[in-house]
Design a protein around this motif. Sequence first.
Motif, mmCIF file in Angstrom:
data_model
loop_
_atom_site.group_PDB
_atom_site.id
_atom_site.type_symbol
_atom_site.label_atom_id
_atom_site.label_comp_id
_atom_site.label_asym_id
_atom_site.label_seq_id
_atom_site.Cartn_x
_atom_site.Cartn_y
_atom_site.Cartn_z
ATOM 1 N N PHE A 119 21.512 -31.932 2.316
ATOM 2 C CA PHE A 119 22.262 -31.862 3.568
ATOM 3 C C PHE A 119 23.152 -33.095 3.744
ATOM 4 O O PHE A 119 22.800 -34.203 3.337
ATOM 5 N N ASP A 161 24.973 -35.188 6.683
ATOM 6 C CA ASP A 161 24.868 -35.347 8.136
ATOM 7 C C ASP A 161 26.009 -36.239 8.625
ATOM 8 O O ASP A 161 26.133 -37.386 8.197
ATOM 9 N N VAL A 184 18.181 -34.647 3.876
ATOM 10 C CA VAL A 184 19.531 -35.183 4.046
ATOM 11 C C VAL A 184 19.801 -36.168 2.905
ATOM 12 O O VAL A 184 19.100 -37.167 2.754
ATOM 13 N N ASP A 207 31.877 -30.632 15.159
ATOM 14 C CA ASP A 207 30.452 -30.462 14.896
ATOM 15 C C ASP A 207 29.691 -30.414 16.211
ATOM 16 O O ASP A 207 30.235 -30.715 17.278
ATOM 17 N N CYS A 247 25.177 -31.314 13.010
ATOM 18 C CA CYS A 247 24.695 -32.643 12.621
ATOM 19 C C CYS A 247 23.436 -32.951 13.406
ATOM 20 O O CYS A 247 23.086 -32.238 14.346
ATOM 21 N N SER A 248 22.762 -34.023 13.006
ATOM 22 C CA SER A 248 21.534 -34.366 13.736
ATOM 23 C C SER A 248 21.862 -35.213 14.969
ATOM 24 O O SER A 248 21.169 -35.157 15.953
ATOM 25 N N LEU A 260 15.947 -31.445 12.123
ATOM 26 C CA LEU A 260 17.211 -30.761 11.814
ATOM 27 C C LEU A 260 16.984 -29.418 11.113
ATOM 28 O O LEU A 260 17.484 -28.383 11.559
ATOM 29 N N MET A 276 17.467 -25.652 12.635
ATOM 30 C CA MET A 276 18.491 -24.776 12.053
ATOM 31 C C MET A 276 17.861 -23.424 11.700
ATOM 32 O O MET A 276 18.417 -22.372 11.991
ATOM 33 N N CYS A 336 26.716 -24.960 7.061
ATOM 34 C CA CYS A 336 26.996 -25.932 8.139
ATOM 35 C C CYS A 336 26.384 -27.295 7.859
ATOM 36 O O CYS A 336 26.730 -28.281 8.508
ATOM 37 N N LEU A 337 25.434 -27.321 6.931
ATOM 38 C CA LEU A 337 24.778 -28.593 6.599
ATOM 39 C C LEU A 337 25.219 -29.121 5.233
ATOM 40 O O LEU A 337 24.813 -30.208 4.835
ATOM 41 N N THR A 338 25.996 -28.335 4.491
ATOM 42 C CA THR A 338 26.304 -28.745 3.113
ATOM 43 C C THR A 338 27.800 -28.624 2.799
ATOM 44 O O THR A 338 28.546 -29.586 2.869
#
Lengths: 320, 430
Positions: free
Chosen positions: B58, B60, B88, B257, B305-306, B333, B337, B354-356
């Motif tokens: 991930f 972030d 992450v 984001d 994002c976190s 996170l 998700m 959305c995380l990568t």
Amino acid sequence: MNNLQLNKEGKLHHFITIEGLSKEILTEILDTAESFLGISEQPVKKVPLLRGKTIVNLFFENSTRTRTTFELAASRLSADVLSINIATSATSKGESLLDTIRNLEAMHVDMFVVRHAISGAGHFIAQNTAPHISVINAGDGQHAHPTQAMLDMFTIRQYKHDFKPLKVAIIGDILHSRVARSQIQALNTLGVKEIRVVAPKTLLPSHVEQLGVKVFNTMEEGLDDLDVIIMVRLQKERMTSALLPSEQEYFKCFGLTEERLKLAKPDAIVMHPGPINRGVEIASSIADGPQSVILQQVSNGIAVRMAIMTLTLQNKGDSV
Amino acid sequence: MSKIHIANGRIIDPANNIDQTGSLYIADGKILSAIEAPADFTADITIDATEHIVCPGFIDLSVRLRDPGLTYKGTLQSETTAAASAGVTSLCLPPDTRPIIDSQAAIELIYDKAEKANYRHVFPIAALTPQLRGIELSSMAALKQAGCIAVSNATVPLANLLVLRRAMEYASSHDLLVMHHPVEPALENKGCAHEGFFSTRYGLPGIPEASESIAVAQCLELAKLTDCKLHFSQISCKSAVIKIQQAQKYGLDISADVAIHQLHLTENDIEPFNSSYHVLPPFRTAKDRQMLRKGLANGTIKVICSDHQPHDLDAKLGAFPETEPGISSLETLLPLMLSLVNDKAINLTQGIACLTQNPAEILGLPLGALSPGLDADICIFNPDLSWTVNPQNWNSAGQNTPFWGTTFKGRVTHTLQSGKIIYTLKLNTS
């Protein structure tokens, strides 16, 4: 969080907010206060109910009326009272709120009466004190001032006897008023017919109608057919923060005048938590007039605070 | 460097349209191939990923490490450990550290510290203005050369729109991404909760939705004027999503984001005066949350994002308005998700993208995918493993989360960064 105030038996241990308290508990406070009314009129103005208890008034914000009535209430119950004005004390030297509380706790006190400029301070202190200590909120930020609301309820009951048929309006700076918030909750719990708030939009909080009130932006509509008129104090600093143009214009639109008072029921009572700004929110002739119960509120404040102190100190906290 | 074979996992790589069970092969810190076995491959390490999901690590866009300078809240070591345990593998560090990231020296210091913590992909975001004062422009060319990934003024407002305009123009001429928190400070007015029924009921100073949507509208006009590549950080309200969507349709190069907790909690979820819910932007209404989720599903918001902000105990010990805002959120996170997927707000591939893939594209990084030749940043997680947020399962120095004590489904079991295993879940800890 409402359980925060009640112990395992559902009895009042702290008194932080009206929210979450039942009609029975509020009525018990009013009834207890009623039984204390005579004490102040006796030649010896003392009962030994709280003898040997130590009550600390912790005022992080200036107050004359509230602090004095709390002091009198405690001494009439024979408690030992210590009033600390924190504005000139430890926290101004950088000590945290929690450290102040811990230090006083170590002196084996039984009750804190707290006034603080930040909303939620009462909750925070109640959550962080030893379980045997009761906390009474004497006003926190814009959140709650539940003892003031209860003395107002007491005064209303004195004059109107039954809450059910009443139409009550709270007029003025609702946005910044912790008193108004607590009054609205108490009036709703005690079941009045109608609660109104009357103010310009700059002095009304958003979604205020969801508190269970009708909103009016003019006195002419808001005063019609009222039983109880509650005026809220207008702070001078509201003029400098672009909320209102001037005191004169405020009085012109929202001041309680003789003429406007006629819109309410002829036996309507006029209340004000004090201190009054004469000629800003209320005309002097009304403040001193026959429908005003403003000074009665002050006397009732002692009995109501005696009741709340007695009831909360009777009931032990949970983890004892 | 060892050769690693991740076997029998469900490989999800949105960038390459892969979602199938198979193997992933890693050598020399790089991805060798996904699914198809390379010739003459003998693994030094084999990770059995049966019933696990294997995806890119991930990325972030907002992680406060609190290091340098605020190490009583968290250290680069503690927070990168938390990041690794959360899958992450790359994180962007906002410039509001001490010292503020407005010099080459500060950037070098961070790279130095990251290397010592054995966490490779810490990407500093440089200050848009020196000391975040919001008045002059920072030396963006030099900062870019020193290795900043983007520029931002963190949560500190700029003096006026002219400074923002110039900063966007200047960043744009150095091809730097501007990451911006859209807030109109005059309307925010020192508030600490969403202006609505909750703030009214508890007498808390409110922040209206308009403080964000007005700032978004202004920035969009400036983006049009300056042709700047603009990214909105942590948007929170419905009308911001609508405005961004319109601008994207118009053809502006705008991305946004959202912090993971904004997709879950609303003002109604706040336990009265519980400071772990104190966050900025504040939790808003169910309608706002609905629109944020919709924006994620339709691609208006590309990144989750976190917005990780660990705090020391004292920072959260006080009456609500006096406490510091922010949530320690790296480690929740993934499960949060997955719970969006469970709620059918988005599908799993979207959630992973959305995380990568999406943050990698916004940052222009060759990461966030399982393409051969890329750094082997990998996250392996068990979507069905339950765990409870408690001290035994927690790595961040900050325990400030409204989810403390909550039991979640979905947990990272292995994290690889450049082909090195930087985290393995120890069994019997869950």
